[in-house]
Design a protein around this motif. Sequence first.
Motif, PDB file in Angstrom:
ATOM      1  N   PHE A 236      50.442  33.224  43.664  1.00  0.00           N
ATOM      2  CA  PHE A 236      50.046  31.905  43.145  1.00  0.00           C
ATOM      3  C   PHE A 236      50.292  31.708  41.655  1.00  0.00           C
ATOM      4  CE2 PHE A 236      47.076  33.144  46.568  1.00  0.00           C
ATOM      5  CZ  PHE A 236      47.465  32.219  47.519  1.00  0.00           C
ATOM      6  N   TYR A 237      50.319  32.771  40.891  1.00  0.00           N
ATOM      7  CA  TYR A 237      50.489  32.606  39.448  1.00  0.00           C
ATOM      8  C   TYR A 237      51.274  33.778  38.884  1.00  0.00           C
ATOM      9  CZ  TYR A 237      46.692  36.049  38.697  1.00  0.00           C
ATOM     10  OH  TYR A 237      45.927  37.187  38.675  1.00  0.00           O
ATOM     11  N   ARG A 238      51.777  33.596  37.645  1.00  0.00           N
ATOM     12  CA  ARG A 238      52.489  34.702  37.011  1.00  0.00           C
ATOM     13  C   ARG A 238      52.010  34.877  35.567  1.00  0.00           C
ATOM     14  NH1 ARG A 238      53.624  32.534  33.015  1.00  0.00           N
ATOM     15  NH2 ARG A 238      55.416  31.284  32.421  1.00  0.00           N
TER      16      ARG A 238
ATOM     17  N   ALA B  14      36.858  35.003  31.238  1.00  0.00           N
ATOM     18  CA  ALA B  14      36.622  34.223  32.456  1.00  0.00           C
ATOM     19  C   ALA B  14      36.523  35.136  33.674  1.00  0.00           C
ATOM     20  CB  ALA B  14      37.742  33.201  32.648  1.00  0.00           C
ATOM     21  N   CYS B  15      37.395  36.126  33.725  1.00  0.00           N
ATOM     22  CA  CYS B  15      37.401  37.023  34.885  1.00  0.00           C
ATOM     23  C   CYS B  15      36.192  37.955  34.870  1.00  0.00           C
ATOM     24  CB  CYS B  15      38.701  37.828  34.889  1.00  0.00           C
ATOM     25  SG  CYS B  15      38.908  38.846  36.350  1.00  0.00           S
ATOM     26  N   GLN B  16      35.845  38.435  33.673  1.00  0.00           N
ATOM     27  CA  GLN B  16      34.725  39.382  33.579  1.00  0.00           C
ATOM     28  C   GLN B  16      33.370  38.694  33.693  1.00  0.00           C
ATOM     29  OE1 GLN B  16      34.506  42.712  33.276  1.00  0.00           O
ATOM     30  NE2 GLN B  16      36.684  43.195  33.129  1.00  0.00           N
TER      31      GLN B  16
ATOM     32  N   VAL C 279      32.707  34.942  33.995  1.00  0.00           N
ATOM     33  CA  VAL C 279      32.474  33.681  34.709  1.00  0.00           C
ATOM     34  C   VAL C 279      32.690  33.916  36.203  1.00  0.00           C
ATOM     35  CG1 VAL C 279      33.111  31.247  34.956  1.00  0.00           C
ATOM     36  CG2 VAL C 279      33.148  32.321  32.702  1.00  0.00           C
ATOM     37  N   GLU C 280      33.884  34.321  36.567  1.00  0.00           N
ATOM     38  CA  GLU C 280      34.141  34.683  37.961  1.00  0.00           C
ATOM     39  C   GLU C 280      33.425  35.987  38.319  1.00  0.00           C
ATOM     40  OE1 GLU C 280      35.409  33.804  40.734  1.00  0.00           O
ATOM     41  OE2 GLU C 280      35.827  35.687  41.736  1.00  0.00           O
ATOM     42  N   VAL C 281      33.328  36.865  37.336  1.00  0.00           N
ATOM     43  CA  VAL C 281      32.734  38.204  37.515  1.00  0.00           C
ATOM     44  C   VAL C 281      33.446  38.965  38.645  1.00  0.00           C
ATOM     45  CG1 VAL C 281      30.591  39.512  37.422  1.00  0.00           C
ATOM     46  CG2 VAL C 281      30.548  37.115  36.826  1.00  0.00           C
ATOM     47  N   ASN C 282      34.780  38.887  38.606  1.00  0.00           N
ATOM     48  CA  ASN C 282      35.541  39.762  39.498  1.00  0.00           C
ATOM     49  C   ASN C 282      35.932  41.034  38.764  1.00  0.00           C
ATOM     50  OD1 ASN C 282      36.481  39.688  42.277  1.00  0.00           O
ATOM     51  ND2 ASN C 282      38.493  40.123  41.369  1.00  0.00           N
ATOM     52  N   GLU C 283      35.905  40.984  37.460  1.00  0.00           N
ATOM     53  CA  GLU C 283      36.034  42.162  36.595  1.00  0.00           C
ATOM     54  C   GLU C 283      37.358  42.892  36.771  1.00  0.00           C
ATOM     55  OE1 GLU C 283      32.235  43.706  37.939  1.00  0.00           O
ATOM     56  OE2 GLU C 283      31.305  43.043  36.079  1.00  0.00           O
ATOM     57  N   THR C 284      38.408  42.089  36.917  1.00  0.00           N
ATOM     58  CA  THR C 284      39.752  42.645  37.089  1.00  0.00           C
ATOM     59  C   THR C 284      40.460  42.825  35.741  1.00  0.00           C
ATOM     60  OG1 THR C 284      39.945  41.581  39.234  1.00  0.00           O
ATOM     61  CG2 THR C 284      42.010  42.170  38.166  1.00  0.00           C
ATOM     62  N   LEU C 285      40.237  41.876  34.833  1.00  0.00           N
ATOM     63  CA  LEU C 285      41.049  41.822  33.624  1.00  0.00           C
ATOM     64  C   LEU C 285      40.433  42.547  32.428  1.00  0.00           C
ATOM     65  CD1 LEU C 285      42.368  38.137  33.602  1.00  0.00           C
ATOM     66  CD2 LEU C 285      43.403  40.176  34.576  1.00  0.00           C
TER      67      LEU C 285
ATOM     68  N   VAL D 277      41.270  38.283  43.005  1.00  0.00           N
ATOM     69  CA  VAL D 277      41.006  37.479  44.200  1.00  0.00           C
ATOM     70  C   VAL D 277      41.678  36.108  44.123  1.00  0.00           C
ATOM     71  CG1 VAL D 277      38.840  38.618  44.840  1.00  0.00           C
ATOM     72  CG2 VAL D 277      38.799  36.726  43.186  1.00  0.00           C
ATOM     73  N   SER D 278      42.548  35.931  43.145  1.00  0.00           N
ATOM     74  CA  SER D 278      43.326  34.691  43.003  1.00  0.00           C
ATOM     75  C   SER D 278      42.439  33.452  42.892  1.00  0.00           C
ATOM     76  CB  SER D 278      44.298  34.521  44.179  1.00  0.00           C
ATOM     77  OG  SER D 278      45.121  35.635  44.319  1.00  0.00           O
ATOM     78  N   CYS D 279      41.338  33.609  42.180  1.00  0.00           N
ATOM     79  CA  CYS D 279      40.446  32.458  42.005  1.00  0.00           C
ATOM     80  C   CYS D 279      41.018  31.460  41.008  1.00  0.00           C
ATOM     81  CB  CYS D 279      39.082  32.926  41.512  1.00  0.00           C
ATOM     82  SG  CYS D 279      39.167  33.686  39.873  1.00  0.00           S
ATOM     83  N   GLY D 280      41.897  31.947  40.132  1.00  0.00           N
ATOM     84  CA  GLY D 280      42.563  31.051  39.187  1.00  0.00           C
ATOM     85  C   GLY D 280      41.804  30.777  37.903  1.00  0.00           C
ATOM     86  N   HIS D 281      40.624  31.355  37.713  1.00  0.00           N
ATOM     87  CA  HIS D 281      39.885  31.103  36.466  1.00  0.00           C
ATOM     88  C   HIS D 281      40.751  31.413  35.246  1.00  0.00           C
ATOM     89  CE1 HIS D 281      36.280  31.233  38.992  1.00  0.00           C
ATOM     90  NE2 HIS D 281      35.576  30.793  37.968  1.00  0.00           N
ATOM     91  N   CYS D 282      41.428  32.561  35.298  1.00  0.00           N
ATOM     92  CA  CYS D 282      42.203  33.008  34.138  1.00  0.00           C
ATOM     93  C   CYS D 282      43.316  32.020  33.819  1.00  0.00           C
ATOM     94  CB  CYS D 282      42.767  34.402  34.396  1.00  0.00           C
ATOM     95  SG  CYS D 282      43.710  34.548  35.916  1.00  0.00           S
ATOM     96  N   VAL D 283      43.971  31.531  34.869  1.00  0.00           N
ATOM     97  CA  VAL D 283      45.082  30.604  34.672  1.00  0.00           C
ATOM     98  C   VAL D 283      44.548  29.296  34.102  1.00  0.00           C
ATOM     99  CG1 VAL D 283      47.066  29.541  35.794  1.00  0.00           C
ATOM    100  CG2 VAL D 283      46.113  31.646  36.729  1.00  0.00           C
TER     101      VAL D 283
HETATM  102  S1  SF4 Z   1      42.727  35.020  39.372  1.00  0.00           S
HETATM  103 FE1  SF4 Z   1      42.348  35.736  37.289  1.00  0.00          FE
HETATM  104  S2  SF4 Z   1      40.154  35.393  36.977  1.00  0.00           S
HETATM  105 FE2  SF4 Z   1      40.510  35.331  39.178  1.00  0.00          FE
HETATM  106  S3  SF4 Z   1      40.164  37.433  39.848  1.00  0.00           S
HETATM  107 FE3  SF4 Z   1      42.337  37.218  39.445  1.00  0.00          FE
HETATM  108  S4  SF4 Z   1      42.581  37.963  37.377  1.00  0.00           S
HETATM  109 FE4  SF4 Z   1      40.406  37.515  37.647  1.00  0.00          FE
END
Ligand code: SF4
Length: 991
Positions: free
Chosen positions: A138-140, A155-157, A159-165, A190-196
Amino acid sequence: MTISVTVDGTVTEAKTEERLVDLLNRTGTKIPQVCYHSQLGPIQTCDTCLVEADGELVRACATPVGAGMEISTKSARAMAGQREAFDRILGNHMLYCTVCDNNNGNCTIHNTTKMLAVEHQNIPFKPKPYEVDATNPFYRYDPDQCVLCGRCVEACQNVEVNETLSINWEDPNPRVLWDGGKPIGESSCVSCGHCVTVCPCNALMEKSMLGEAGYLSGMPKRLLNGMIDIIKGIEPDMGYGSIMKVSEAESAMRESRTRKTKTVCTYCGVGCSFEVWTKGRHILKVEPTVGPTNGISTCVKGKFGWDFVNSSDRLTTPLIREGDKFREASWEEALALVARRFTEIKAKNGSDALAFISSSKCTNEESYLMQKLARAVIGTNNMDNCSRYCQAPATQGLFRTVGYGGDSGSIRDIENADLVVIIGANPAEAHPVLATRVKQAHKLRGQKLIVADLRKHEMAERADLFFQPNPGTDIAWICAITRYILDNGLANVSFLDKWVNGLEEYKKSLEPFTMEFAAETCGLTVETLKNVAHMITDAKGVCILWAMGITQHSMGSDSSTAISNLLLVTGNYMRTGTGAYPLRGHNNVQGASDHGAMPNFLPGYQRVDDPEVRARFEAAWKVRLPSTKGLDNFEMIGAVHDGKLKALYLFGEEIALVDANSNHVQSALSKLDFFVAQDIFFSKTCQFANVIFPASPSLEKEGTFTSTERRIQRLYQALEPLAGSRPDWRIIQDLANHLGANWNYGHPSEIYREIASLTPLFAGVTYERLENFKSLQWPVAVDGTDQPLLYTKGFAFPDGKARLYPVAMSVPADPADEEFDLHLNNGRMLEHFHEGNLTYRSVGIREKVPDTFLEISPGLAKERGIQSGTWVQLISRYGKLRVRALVTDRVTGNNLYMPMNSSESPVNLLTSSHTDKITHTPAYKDNSVRMVVLPEIGESPLPRVNSRFGHPTPQKGVEVERKWRRPDYHMPGSQPTKFHTTKIRSNGDGD
Ligand code: SF4
Ligand code: SF4
Ligand code: SF4
Ligand code: FES
C-alpha cells in the motif's frame, strides 16, 4: 484561565499551559514547524520552531507559555536558528516539487521553503545509502526524501501503538527502520497508514498516489529523473523562488481535477471519518485529519481497502432469474416485476407473507425507507437487520438495566478510564482505531487493562491481567465477582442507594454464584477472580468493552445484563471513564436498529404496539400500521421452512453466509416463492434470488451512518454511481412508487427531516448540524444538544433510576461430547471484513491474507500430527468444510478458532441454529466439531508477509534525546553557520 504574553512586541492573551507553538498558530504568527503535529504533540526533532523566549532560544513546540513572557519569533538569533534547522532538513530532502506527487498545497517541506523564502540551500542534499522500500502493498518509503522528523515513528509507537517504527539515531546515516531493519513487507507493520498520513513530505507515500497525483509525475522514470536534474541544475542561478512558482502553478492545476470528499468508513462500527481524494474514478488516497472519532487514525481497511469500489465485477444492471440462469433486465422491467409479485403474494397470502431485511452497511436513511416500505406500503412488521446476528443481546442487557441500547459514553470516556475490561472482544482486529486509544492510554498514561477471552490476541498480550474462561461460561465469573463485591462491602453503596432499584431481589439471584462455583465452571482460580474483583473496585473508573464473545452464545442477553449489573454495583456509570461499551460491528449496525429496521420498533425504539406511537406515524404516513411484533431474521428462516413466509426483500446483507447454520438458511432461501436481493456484487445470497438490483456503495451516495459511540455522521458523494447502479435509497423509493406509494424524496436530507420529525431520539438532527466533520451523538434534543456521555442526570427509565436485573446460570448449547470433541470459536480478523466480499477485492489485502485458516494450538497439533498448512476437515452436527491449519499459541488445548473470511469455506457451514433465548441471536460461539486430518499438506495459509510474523520494537516514542546525544549535533543558532551554494544532482529516483 488566561495570561498575558508579548509576541513580537504585541501583548497577547494566552491560555495557561498552552504550548507556545499553539499560541502562535492560533494568533496567526507564522513560524516554521516541520515535526510538530498537534495530534502527536511536541517531538522536538526538527528544531525549526526556534524562537526567543525571555532572551533564551527555545523550541516553541515544547515550551509552555508563562505569564509575562517576552517572545520574539523574528529576532536575528531566532531566524538564524530556524533557517539553520531547515537547512539541515533540506540536506535530507531533494526539492523537485513540480514533478512530485506530494505537491498538493499541503506539503510541509514545500510550504516551509516558501515561508522562509529559501532561495539557495546552504547544506547540500546528501543521498542516503539505502534503496527505496516498496515491499508493502500500500505504501513505499524513500529514505532519500526522509527528513528524519520522526512523525511516523511517533505515530506508529504512540498513536497506533503498533511499535514497528524507530530511527537509528546513532547510525552515521539515520533512517526510519521497520522492526529494527526489516523490509517493510516482512515487518510487523499492520498497514494502518498512520505513518504515511503524518509524513510531512513524500518520503512515505500511498502507492495509489504515485504517478497519479501530479500532471508530470506520471512520466516514465528516466524522463522524470531528467526533469529532476534540470530543476536542480537551474536552482543555483534562478533560486528556489522562481522554481517554486512553477511548481505552485502545477499544484494549483491539480485542484481542478483532484476531488476531496468527506466520507465515513464503510467497514467497522468505530466510525472513522476522512477525506477521500479522487481523480475521476481513481482513488488517490484516504486522508484522515480531524474526524471526531479518529483524527489521523485509520486501520488498513479504512485507509487502503477501497479497491472494491472500482472492481470489474460490480453489478451494473438488474438481473432476473430464468430457470437456473439470470438475464439482464432494464430497471423498469425489474421494478415492475418485483412490484407485481409482491402485490400478488400480499393479495394471496397476506402482508405477513412478506419480509424485509435492511443493511447495516447502508445509511440510516436507507434503513428508514426500508422499514417504511415494509410497514407503510406492504403492511408488515417483518423487518430486521443484522444486529440480530451480533448486537441484539447487548442492547437487551442495556435496555433491561440502564434504559438505552447504546454505548454509555464515547471512545474519549474509554480513554479516560482507570481500568478497561475487555470481555469476549478482539478490538485490535475488529475495532482497530478504538483499540489504539486503549493501547495509548495503557502505554502512556498508566491505564490498567484486564482481558477475558478464549484467545491470546494482541490486547490479551498487552493486558495487566489476562485469563481464559471455558467457552460460554462468562456469566458465571461476572456474577461471582459481583456477589463477592457485594458480600465483602466493596460495592458503591451511595451510588446504589441513589441511582439503582432492585438490589435485594438481585442479591438473592446471586446466591448460586460463589467464587468456588465460578472457578470450577470457568476453569479459573479463585485467586484470579478475587484479583479481578479488587482491580475493579480499586479503580477510580471502569469501562467494560464486550462483543461477540459474549453476545453470540445462548445466554448472550443474560451475560450482557450481568456486565451492566456489575457496573451498577460498582458505581461505574454516569461519569467519564466509566460505563458499558458493547462494540458495534458494522459501520451502521447501530443506525439500522436506531432507524426502525426491527420487528418490534419503529425508528428511535418506539414500540409498534404502542397506539400513541403508531398514531403519530399513521398521521404522517397516511396509512394504517400493523400493531404486532413482526418476525426477526431467525424467525423468518423458520417461517420459510414452515411455508408461512413466501417473499423476502433484502439489501446489502450476505445472509447465505453470515447467518448461522448456512445449509439450513440456504435451503430456506431456495424455498421462497420470490426473493429480491440488492447488492453491489453478485454475492452468495444473490444466487438464490429471483431479481437482483445493482446498488451503489457508500462512496457513491449521501446519507448518514451511526457509529458505536451513537455518533451520527454525514457521508458525501465522492463518485457518481457506477453506470447502471443506483443508491439503495433510490431503489427502495422506486420500488415503493411502483407499489403506488408516491414518495418523492429528492435527497437523503429530506428523508432525515422526516425521521427527526417523528423520532424524539433524533429530534434535533439536521444535515446542517452534521456538516463536514461535525457529528451528533444521540439522543439529540430539538435545539441540537446531544449526549456524548449518557446518564449524566439519571437513567432512561421513568424514575431516572437504573435497575439491577437478576439473571440465572445457563450452559452453552451444542456442547462437546466424545464425537464432537473440539470447541470451535470464530470471529473477525484485522485485514478482512467479515466473509471478505469487499476486502478480497483488494489486491494488497489478499497479499497479506489470501485465504481463511483454522488456528490450532501447538499441543493439539502435536497430538494429531498437524503442521501449518495441513488440510483438515471439520465436521459439526450441522455441516462440514475443509480448511488449512495454522498452528499458533493464540489458542490453547482443544479450542480452535476460524476467522470468518471465506465464502468457499464459511464457518457458518458448521454453526447451529441454537440462539440466545431472548433475542434469537445465533449462538455462533457455541459450536463443537470433530477434526479429520487429511493427507494433503499445503503452504501455510498465512504468508510470512503477514504482520503477525513480525517483531515489533517498542520504545517510548521517537526518542529524540538519542539524536541530541550525537557528537555532530548542536542546537541550531548556537554556532556560526557556514553558508554555501551547491549544485545538486538527482539521486536517480523520482516518484
Ligand atoms: S502503517 Fe506505519 S504506522 Fe501503521 S503499523 Fe505500519 S509502520 Fe506503523
Ligand atoms: S518518513 Fe517519517 S521521519 Fe521521514 S520524513 Fe516522513 S514522517 Fe518524517
Ligand atoms: S477502525 Fe473501523 S471505521 Fe476505522 S478505518 Fe478501520 S474499519 Fe474503518
Ligand atoms: S516543530 Fe518544534 S522541534 Fe520540530
